[in-house]
Motif scaffolding. Sequence first.
Motif, mmCIF file in Angstrom:
data_model
loop_
_atom_site.group_PDB
_atom_site.id
_atom_site.type_symbol
_atom_site.label_atom_id
_atom_site.label_comp_id
_atom_site.label_asym_id
_atom_site.label_seq_id
_atom_site.Cartn_x
_atom_site.Cartn_y
_atom_site.Cartn_z
ATOM 1 N N ALA A 197 40.763 39.409 39.372
ATOM 2 C CA ALA A 197 40.132 39.707 40.668
ATOM 3 C C ALA A 197 39.183 40.892 40.556
ATOM 4 O O ALA A 197 38.068 40.879 41.085
ATOM 5 C CB ALA A 197 41.209 39.976 41.720
ATOM 6 N N ILE A 198 39.623 41.938 39.827
ATOM 7 C CA ILE A 198 38.777 43.120 39.686
ATOM 8 C C ILE A 198 37.539 42.804 38.850
ATOM 9 O O ILE A 198 36.429 43.260 39.144
ATOM 10 C CB ILE A 198 39.582 44.270 39.059
ATOM 11 N N GLU A 199 37.704 42.009 37.791
ATOM 12 C CA GLU A 199 36.554 41.647 36.963
ATOM 13 C C GLU A 199 35.532 40.829 37.742
ATOM 14 O O GLU A 199 34.320 40.983 37.549
ATOM 15 C CB GLU A 199 37.030 40.880 35.737
ATOM 16 N N ALA A 200 35.993 39.938 38.628
ATOM 17 C CA ALA A 200 35.064 39.163 39.459
ATOM 18 C C ALA A 200 34.269 40.081 40.371
ATOM 19 O O ALA A 200 33.048 39.937 40.526
ATOM 20 C CB ALA A 200 35.832 38.124 40.274
ATOM 21 N N GLN A 201 34.958 41.054 40.978
ATOM 22 C CA GLN A 201 34.256 42.023 41.827
ATOM 23 C C GLN A 201 33.265 42.844 41.011
ATOM 24 O O GLN A 201 32.135 43.107 41.446
ATOM 25 C CB GLN A 201 35.281 42.952 42.490
#
Length: 304
Positions: A197-201
């Motif tokens: 999720a953090i990498e997508a953001q």
Amino acid sequence: MTPASTRRLAAITLLATLGLTFAACTGAGSDSASSDGDAGVAAAPEADRLDAPADGFDSNTFSTVSDAANAEKQAPEERSVISTSAITLRGDDVQGIRDDVADIVAAHGGTIADERSASSKGSLRTSRLVIRVPGSDFEATLDELKKAGKVDSFTTKAEDVTTQVIDTRVRVAAQVRSIKRITELLDQAQSIRTIMAIEAQLTRRQAALDSLQAQQAWLADQTTQATISVEINRTDVPVVEEEKDRGFLTGLSAGWSGLKTFVLGSLTVLGAVLPFAVLIAVLGIPAWFVLRRFVRRPEVSEAP
């Protein structure tokens, strides 16, 4: 003891008992409230820890960025202007005027970004140049260009993009802070779901930052360097009509062109008629044989 004394003694005893009971209840309530207050104070940090986002996201981060952006917008800002101009010059010596324009541009620290020329009979007939000069020398450069030849037309435009420059700069700063914060959260993440999720953001914000930085670079270039389009035309340029070729080769070329036109026209007509001819052949030939079979000529009677 008399009955009256007995009643008074009973009443005093009852009042004393009620007083003691009330005092005991009051003390117990105070102790309970005190213990509840201590428990609430002790539980507050735990509640705050549980209420905090699991991944460490802090809602104050974005408000801090917003406050910084508003403070930057309120700061005094120098005006940012995109200056453009177009000028058409005319003269007998196009090459000389072109050289004068190049000298003017060099004297003001500018450059010739694009140049297109057309010649006629060994001399320049027209020349078109796109020059870039520092914005501070824009007006002075125009004044000198007007003296390089006869001015046929002249236009100038100034577009104030100060708000756009400030907005872009603030958005870039906000994206940089946001990416830094997300990178820190990525280092602290432990679960695969959280990391994804953090990498997508992080990917989305990095793409937005790249776009903003490209826009910022374009604005910086356009506001620091003015653009001037210069067209130079020669005075009294006769309109030379092309002489028509004559002779055998010219006739052969014209005949060949006419033949090709005729063949193409014939093929076009044939292509348009062919489907109808096929349809008539398919339906008409069987119908003709059927009619020939059933329609007979009347027999001629012999004379007596």
